[in-house]
Design an enzyme around this catalytic site. Sequence first.
Site, PDB file in Angstrom:
ATOM      1  N   GLU A  54      -4.248  -2.413   0.293  1.00 11.86           N
ATOM      2  CA  GLU A  54      -4.402  -3.648   1.059  1.00 11.86           C
ATOM      3  C   GLU A  54      -5.413  -3.528   2.202  1.00 11.86           C
ATOM      4  OE1 GLU A  54      -0.163  -5.799   0.968  1.00 11.86           O
ATOM      5  OE2 GLU A  54      -0.115  -3.720   1.641  1.00 11.86           O
TER       6      GLU A  54
ATOM      7  N   SER B 246       0.841  -1.212   0.000  1.00  9.98           N
ATOM      8  CA  SER B 246       0.000   0.000   0.000  1.00  9.98           C
ATOM      9  C   SER B 246       0.867   1.250   0.000  1.00  9.98           C
ATOM     10  CB  SER B 246      -0.928  -0.009   1.226  1.00  9.98           C
ATOM     11  OG  SER B 246      -1.646  -1.212   1.253  1.00  9.98           O
ATOM     12  N   ARG B 247       1.874   1.255  -0.860  1.00  7.61           N
ATOM     13  CA  ARG B 247       2.906   2.282  -0.792  1.00  7.61           C
ATOM     14  C   ARG B 247       2.854   3.326  -1.895  1.00  7.61           C
ATOM     15  NH1 ARG B 247       7.160   1.976  -4.185  1.00  7.61           N
ATOM     16  NH2 ARG B 247       8.732   2.589  -2.686  1.00  7.61           N
TER      17      ARG B 247
ATOM     18  N   LYS C 187      -2.465   8.461   3.132  1.00  6.52           N
ATOM     19  CA  LYS C 187      -1.859   7.189   3.536  1.00  6.52           C
ATOM     20  C   LYS C 187      -2.307   6.113   2.542  1.00  6.52           C
ATOM     21  CE  LYS C 187      -3.422   7.406   8.039  1.00  6.52           C
ATOM     22  NZ  LYS C 187      -3.440   7.117   9.502  1.00  6.52           N
ATOM     23  N   GLY C 188      -1.802   4.908   2.730  1.00  6.31           N
ATOM     24  CA  GLY C 188      -2.133   3.812   1.818  1.00  6.31           C
ATOM     25  C   GLY C 188      -3.538   3.293   2.028  1.00  6.31           C
TER      26      GLY C 188
END
Lengths: 164, 292, 768
Positions: free
Chosen positions: C726, C532-533, C722-723
């Site tokens: 996932e 999740s980057r 943020k990610g």
Amino acid sequence: MRGKQVIKLTVNGEPYEVEVEPHMTLLEVLRDKLNLTGTKGSCGVGECGTCTVLVDGKPFLSCLTLAITVRDKNILTIEGLARDKKLHILQKAFLEHGAVQCGFCTPAMLLTAKALLDENPNPTREEIREYISGVLCRCTGYVKIIEAIMSAAEEIRRRGSEYE
Amino acid sequence: MVRVLTPFEYFEPKTVEEASNLLRDYGEKVRVLAGGVDLLARIRRREIQVEGLVCIQRIPGLDYVRQDSEGLKIGALTTLRTLERSQEVRENYRLLFDAIHSIHSIQVKNMGTAVGNLCIATPASDVAVSLLALDAQMKIAGPSSERSMPLENFYLGVKRTALQPGELVTGILVPPLPKGSFGAFMKLVRTATDIAKVNVAVRATLRNGGCEEVRIALGSVAPTIVRARKAEEALRGTRLEREAVVEAAERAAEEVNPITDIRSTAEYRREMVKVLTRRAVEKIKVEAGVKG
Amino acid sequence: MSEFSWVGKPHPPLKMEGVPKVTGEAIYTVDVKLPGMLVGKILRSPHPHAKILRIDKSKAERLPGVKAVLTFEDIPKVKYASSFRDMPMATSGTLQPPDQYVLTDKARYVGDPVAAVAAVDEYVAEEALKLIEVEYEPLPAVFTIDDALKPDAPQIHDHAKGNIAAHVKYPFAQGDVEKGFAEADCVVEGTFFVPRQVGAHLEPQACTAYVDPTGKVTVWSPCQLTFPLRRELAKIFSLPEGMINVVTPFVGGSFGTRLSLYCEPIAIALAMKTGKPVKIVHSKEEDFSTLETRTADRVTVKAGFKKDGTLIAMQMKVYTWAGAYAARAYLAGPILLMWGLGHYRCPNTDGECFVVYTNTTPAGAMRGYGNPEASTVVEQIMDMAAEKLGIDPVELRLKNVKKAGEPSNLGPCPIESTYEDECIRIGAERIGWWEKRKLKKQEGVKRRGLGMAAMMHCSGAWPLLIEHSSAMIKFNEDGSVNMIINPAFPGTHCWTTLAQIAAEELGISPEDVHVVTGSTDTAMFDLGSHASRTTYVTGNAVLEAAREAKRQLLERASKMLGVSPEELTVKDGRVFVKADPSKGLTIGEIARSTIWDLKGESFNISGKASWSSRYSSPPTGAYFTEVEVDTETGEVKVLKFVVVIDCGRVINPMTVEGQIQGGISQGIGYALYEDYVINKKTGVVESDNFNTYRIATNYEMPEEIEIIFINKPDPKGPFGAKGVGEPAMVGVAAAIANAVYDAIGVRLRELPITPEKILKALKEKEKG
Ligand SMILES: Cc1cc2nc3c(=O)[nH]c(=O)nc-3n(C[C@H](O)[C@H](O)[C@H](O)COP(=O)(O)OP(=O)(O)OC[C@H]3O[C@@H](n4cnc5c(N)ncnc54)[C@H](O)[C@@H]3O)c2cc1C
């Protein structure tokens, strides 16, 4: 009959004469012979629906259709959905509603949805769910696909045309 | 595993007779190609080997569905979708409609024929189970003769039918339904588009609140689709009282011989025969307005 | 009105990212076509464990149309790791042991590649495979964790005694668990089995390789980690990295499966041998039986609480069911410990993980990388504790969630932001938790239940893994930019999100951000798309590059306008004086005069940046669901989902919603349907296609889905993002499992929760 044979197909309105062998599927012929790679293949057992094209307007699994059996018929593939560089309203709706993620099921979903709207211009949510259930999507959870079809149906009815 | 089919010879007979001659001449080496949904997938998976396919798609006169005094007539090339959209089927043979409607893929229904579905001879077929409850007859043509046979006798085992070399199925006849007929179809699946873990079709003739006649067909619980005859007996002549229904459901579960496979377990299937049989009869009671 | 022009607004995919997918023009790896291209095919072992005594390929080589046949003897005998040796754990510097050959002389699972052919078409290639004669000496094989751990179990790898691929202690253990349990008022314990899950992307695995006459290798691959892939390939073939170009076409779904390396080296070896481009496309059966799956794990958890619900001790023991090669299971197993033990505040923690080799398909990572597994176990333990303590599950979680500044789940790095408590509160309210849970339990055939799970994930894997991405942005004469990035693009529409970030900073429209991407040769380093980057790490690189480009733009404009750069701002494609907006220039005017400078001072306004993340901004969230269980058939119907997500500031609500809806469908599949079946006698994968392995169709989706964003900026994410990729599926299965328990009072310790298992459990409960 064995060996090669030339058949006629109308694909996206264009007449083609292609040399096929009896065991060649429509999927192979579209992708490998006609270079129409917009039609995708996946499971090869009829379960995922990814390879859907319209044969005389009806959603067919091109991976389980012998090309020779659809000779002289009208095939619509995803490449034929936009017209004169204009997207079909379903295509636009899929983009605007976020109904496309990886895009691999998208050609099949779009063509299936088109067949549905041709048959039933004013489908209920339930009818859409039913009609597209033979096409799997691993990305979207189907929610936005159903929304996009609902909205495209409405727009096509309003405009009286499938194109802007 | 491979992505392509094996090369084979291709025949496209113009008549049933021609088709049947080809089948006789080539025997086991060739198969009939109808919609191809099942056959081509199996060839790709190398589950079966063929040297030739006898494509019947362009034989005229095999794509029909019509109702007359003999019953509902379905041709060998009639697709599931055609049947699903037929008013006769929807209104007069609801049990068949419900079974077909439970198959979710529009693609499969556009391509797949009802006869092809039956000829696969899988015990999981929804179409076969409903047609067994409806006492359908198979119309069969051979090189020199035609015959017909009850669907009930059509299956000899898993993927084995009573077709003789040179024979093909030309159609299905579903007899007219007597007055007071009711039907119910039910199945359990893993996900909506899967084939059944268990399916049940019940057809009953009710007169003055009493069950005059009943057929219960079960799928996916034996090597072929089966009738639950003892369960039928338990219902025949009753007023479908709760005890009779429970008794029939119990008997049905005893009559079957399920296996464990990737879709379900033997134990579960047996139990579900009981539940679905009971629920199907209960549904008929509701529809028929039978109390108790 | 929002302070932003683009950030936070739903944006359909950029034309270049979306339109080709709806017109059929998007080229995926399976569509790559080159002149003279050959078809590659792989001969795979039919045995789960066997020595190869002899391979005779001469007959295959003689078949007309066959251009090359390779066996282990023709391939560099270099061991590699499918999940890349050079992905060091930043915390420990541990490297993954290479344990795999491109073509093997000892098969370790059914499907292990033993030979490969290149031929003019698929038919000839298949024929050729049949003509390769292989003499196997079958060896005893083990398919389960238990069998592999038996003292007399056959050894799968010489280097791994007792078939233990790795034994990892929880690196962030704290306090003294035994003391903690002794001081606890309530201890709950349970052993759970979480199963394998198949990525089940629709595009089959594929690769095309070409070696040009100078020796330069080009590889078309759907791999999510293109630069690490390039490095591993360089090592296998002893080539400098610069001699390999990894090209990423459109990707037909990834979900973690495509983090690893599969048929790429085989395609390269065949291309080297033939001098022709070689394309390999898996059948879907090959995909299901040979691609890495989510790991299955047997997890034992023990948790101790004070009377008031405070968690004071937690211990986990994990047995990770790896396949024939360590692959990503090597990391996914141990990381499960971190998700599980690091989610809630707890002074005493301890855990260990054994990664166990078996003669089965390699296991690895799938969406969530161990977290859906951990969540399924720990969130059920939380519910079990809540019941025992007489505390509501919602309250129990609120009591124990971490706050910003506390150590993150992935290590001592502090949490930059978290709103997990808010997510839980809002979710409970939206699903009607308090009212519905109060209702008396129903007695009928169909019973409803409510369940929940709280979630904390990561935005990039720092401090576990190095998190490095780069971006370049350059202005064109027309005022548009090219953004050169390479994070791989599995369908998340990250180009669009990254373009929104760049456009916001540069004062232009996202459609004026022309993305250049798709190969390791064109772009600077990017680790790729995992953990999740992309928005968080690549997004920061893009933002930095945009800032630099903007600095140059304003500096140039300031000279042209005769004001200081500080007095200027840029919006809607125009640079102007803040105090006098009428005074300004279009970006096009500035860019054009800078590129074509008649005074001879030409330059290209541009920015480039590398971002090496050193922060932990875990996305958090809460999942609430209502289910209905038919107690006669055991069927579970998911009626409703409420997902409240804190993924920082939402850059593109449309794509984030799409991620969450997709996450729900994969989570429902994981919880209820997806069953990876390996034949107990032969080791053959029986669930080898979509007909046998069931993923959710649209009918399995709940009628009602409500998605709520907290939408509060994180201090470190680009524009506070943020990610979310996932996290979308992490808590789904756990919430369903808890809801099933709420409905019928039985807890199944093994996914998928099938009707068969439910009925069995109900019967056992009846018996008492
Ligand atoms: C994804 C999917 C989902 C499905 N779901 C269901 C379901 O829920 N319920 C259900 O009941 N079925 C289901 N099916 C099965 C489907 O209905 C059948 O595969 C289809 O109807 C077969 O018809 P066909 O015309 O394509 O037959 P073909 O594939 O052409 O033929 C099947 C077999 O019958 C033989 N055959 C065909 N016609 C004749 C004839 N006239 N005389 C003698 N032999 C003949 C062929 O030689 C072959 O062996 C599903 C299939 C798929 C792929």
